[in-house]
Design a protein around this motif. Structure first.
Motif, PDB file in Angstrom:
ATOM      1  N   SER A  57      -5.470  -7.548  -4.069  1.00  0.00           N
ATOM      2  CA  SER A  57      -5.904  -7.541  -5.472  1.00  0.00           C
ATOM      3  C   SER A  57      -5.043  -8.422  -6.367  1.00  0.00           C
ATOM      4  CB  SER A  57      -5.861  -6.106  -6.009  1.00  0.00           C
ATOM      5  OG  SER A  57      -4.526  -5.625  -5.976  1.00  0.00           O
ATOM      6  N   GLY A  58      -3.858  -8.777  -5.889  1.00  0.00           N
ATOM      7  CA  GLY A  58      -2.939  -9.534  -6.748  1.00  0.00           C
ATOM      8  C   GLY A  58      -2.345  -8.669  -7.846  1.00  0.00           C
ATOM      9  N   SER A  59      -2.505  -7.365  -7.742  1.00  0.00           N
ATOM     10  CA  SER A  59      -1.979  -6.434  -8.756  1.00  0.00           C
ATOM     11  C   SER A  59      -0.885  -5.574  -8.135  1.00  0.00           C
ATOM     12  CB  SER A  59      -3.083  -5.499  -9.258  1.00  0.00           C
ATOM     13  OG  SER A  59      -4.139  -6.240  -9.797  1.00  0.00           O
ATOM     14  N   SER A  60       0.030  -5.138  -8.981  1.00  0.00           N
ATOM     15  CA  SER A  60       1.093  -4.256  -8.499  1.00  0.00           C
ATOM     16  C   SER A  60       0.566  -2.825  -8.396  1.00  0.00           C
ATOM     17  CB  SER A  60       2.287  -4.289  -9.464  1.00  0.00           C
ATOM     18  OG  SER A  60       1.906  -3.672 -10.677  1.00  0.00           O
ATOM     19  N   PHE A  61       1.350  -1.979  -7.758  1.00  0.00           N
ATOM     20  CA  PHE A  61       1.004  -0.555  -7.645  1.00  0.00           C
ATOM     21  C   PHE A  61       0.736   0.048  -9.033  1.00  0.00           C
ATOM     22  CE2 PHE A  61       2.579   3.896  -7.585  1.00  0.00           C
ATOM     23  CZ  PHE A  61       1.684   4.428  -6.671  1.00  0.00           C
ATOM     24  N   LEU A  62       1.634  -0.244  -9.990  1.00  0.00           N
ATOM     25  CA  LEU A  62       1.459   0.331 -11.327  1.00  0.00           C
ATOM     26  C   LEU A  62       0.217  -0.227 -12.011  1.00  0.00           C
ATOM     27  CD1 LEU A  62       5.173   0.455 -12.593  1.00  0.00           C
ATOM     28  CD2 LEU A  62       3.725   2.353 -11.819  1.00  0.00           C
ATOM     29  N   PHE A 202       9.052   3.833  -2.320  1.00  0.00           N
ATOM     30  CA  PHE A 202       8.076   3.483  -1.282  1.00  0.00           C
ATOM     31  C   PHE A 202       6.733   3.025  -1.840  1.00  0.00           C
ATOM     32  CE2 PHE A 202      11.247   5.855   0.961  1.00  0.00           C
ATOM     33  CZ  PHE A 202      11.342   5.163   2.162  1.00  0.00           C
ATOM     34  N   TYR A 203       6.552   3.109  -3.155  1.00  0.00           N
ATOM     35  CA  TYR A 203       5.273   2.674  -3.734  1.00  0.00           C
ATOM     36  C   TYR A 203       5.476   1.696  -4.907  1.00  0.00           C
ATOM     37  CZ  TYR A 203       3.031   6.278  -0.915  1.00  0.00           C
ATOM     38  OH  TYR A 203       2.584   7.040   0.142  1.00  0.00           O
ATOM     39  N   GLU A 204       6.269   2.108  -5.903  1.00  0.00           N
ATOM     40  CA  GLU A 204       6.418   1.248  -7.085  1.00  0.00           C
ATOM     41  C   GLU A 204       7.201  -0.027  -6.780  1.00  0.00           C
ATOM     42  OE1 GLU A 204       6.673   4.893 -10.261  1.00  0.00           O
ATOM     43  OE2 GLU A 204       7.959   3.160 -10.565  1.00  0.00           O
ATOM     44  N   ARG A 205       8.273   0.125  -6.019  1.00  0.00           N
ATOM     45  CA  ARG A 205       9.096  -1.027  -5.672  1.00  0.00           C
ATOM     46  C   ARG A 205       8.282  -1.967  -4.793  1.00  0.00           C
ATOM     47  NH1 ARG A 205      14.530   0.248  -2.517  1.00  0.00           N
ATOM     48  NH2 ARG A 205      15.093  -1.910  -2.193  1.00  0.00           N
TER      49      ARG A 205
END
Ligand code: SF4
Ligand code: SF4
Length: 232
Positions: A57-62, A202-205
């Motif tokens: 998606s080219g998007s971060s987790f947040l 494990f998700y945001e970073r």
């Protein structure tokens, strides 16, 4: 993840290894998409899934959270993300946000582990290893053919099989330890801090968006987390 309890209702009574043949291959889904609707909060994402979704998606987790593509919920005491199904105009639950208008997965090469597995599932042994099961009647398409489990999962080399096995066993082991630790904590503040640790590390970073490097990075973060949980 498939829970052992209630297994009788959904499986064909056999455990499979990666090299076994299993009758689960429909000859292309042809826009069926039945298993991409009404999944509620069941498509829980692991860190590898999130790395792949970020890459696709080219998007971060947040950013994916903000865009309502994923959502957080509490699963067995830990806050974990899952794919958030779209809402219908009447407020009901619709399909996956990555489903195209033609009823195909818009991120097929990057789809989460649980989507790759379907209609198979992974069940865990006491020693932290796993086996596969076939969820009978889960895929609505008749006339399936047999396929090797590893091939179904896209694990086409010995290295990929091994990386995949180590990743899932380590991630499962860490979640088991986290849940044990959670049960020993006395205050909501402590429990919240542990959940946030998992989410942040494990998700945001961000992960390096490359599978071979991801596994190395994951191993380092797992070692760091495991050190803090020693003796649990
Ligand atoms: S239910 Fe079966 S045929 Fe339909 S989309 Fe899912 S895997 Fe494909
Ligand atoms: S990610 Fe793809 S395979 Fe998984 S539920 Fe969404 S559309 Fe279906």
């Amino acid at each position: 993840m498939i829970r052992e309890e209630g297994l009788d209702a959904i499986w064909d009574g056999r455990y499979y290894s990666g090299s076994d043949l299993v009758r689960c291959a429909s000859a292309g889904c042809s826009g069926c998409s039945a298993c991409c609707h009404f999944t509620s909060d069941t498509i829980i994402l692991d860190p590898l899934d999130v790395m792949r979704l970020e890459k696709a998606s080219g998007s971060s987790f947040l950013e994916l959270l903000e865009a309502d593509r994923i959502q957080l919920s509490v699963t067995d005491g830990l806050i974990l993300p899952h794919i958030r199904m779209k809402e219908t105009p009447s407020g009901g639950e619709g399909g996956c946000p990555w489903l195209t208008e033609e009823g195909r997965c818009g991120i097929h090469a990057y789809r989460p582990d649980l989507c790759r597995l379907f209609p198979l599932g992974r069940v865990w042994n006491e020693d932290g290893t796993f086996r596969y099961i076939l969820q009978k009647d889960a895929c609505v398409r008749p006339g399936k053919s047999k396929v090797e489990v590893n091939k179904w999962l896209g694990l086409t080399t010995k290295e990929k099989v091994e990386d995949d096995r180590i990743f899932h066993e380590r991630w499962h082991g860490l979640l088991v330890k986290m849940r044990r630790k959670m049960a020993l904590l006395e205050t909501d503040q402590q429990r919240s801090a542990l959940s946030l640790y998992l989410l942040r590390n494990f998700y945001e970073r961000r992960w390096i968006a490359d599978e071979a490097r991801f596994y190395r990075q994951f191993s380092i973060r797992c070692n760091q987390a495991g050190d803090g949980l020693e003796g649990v």
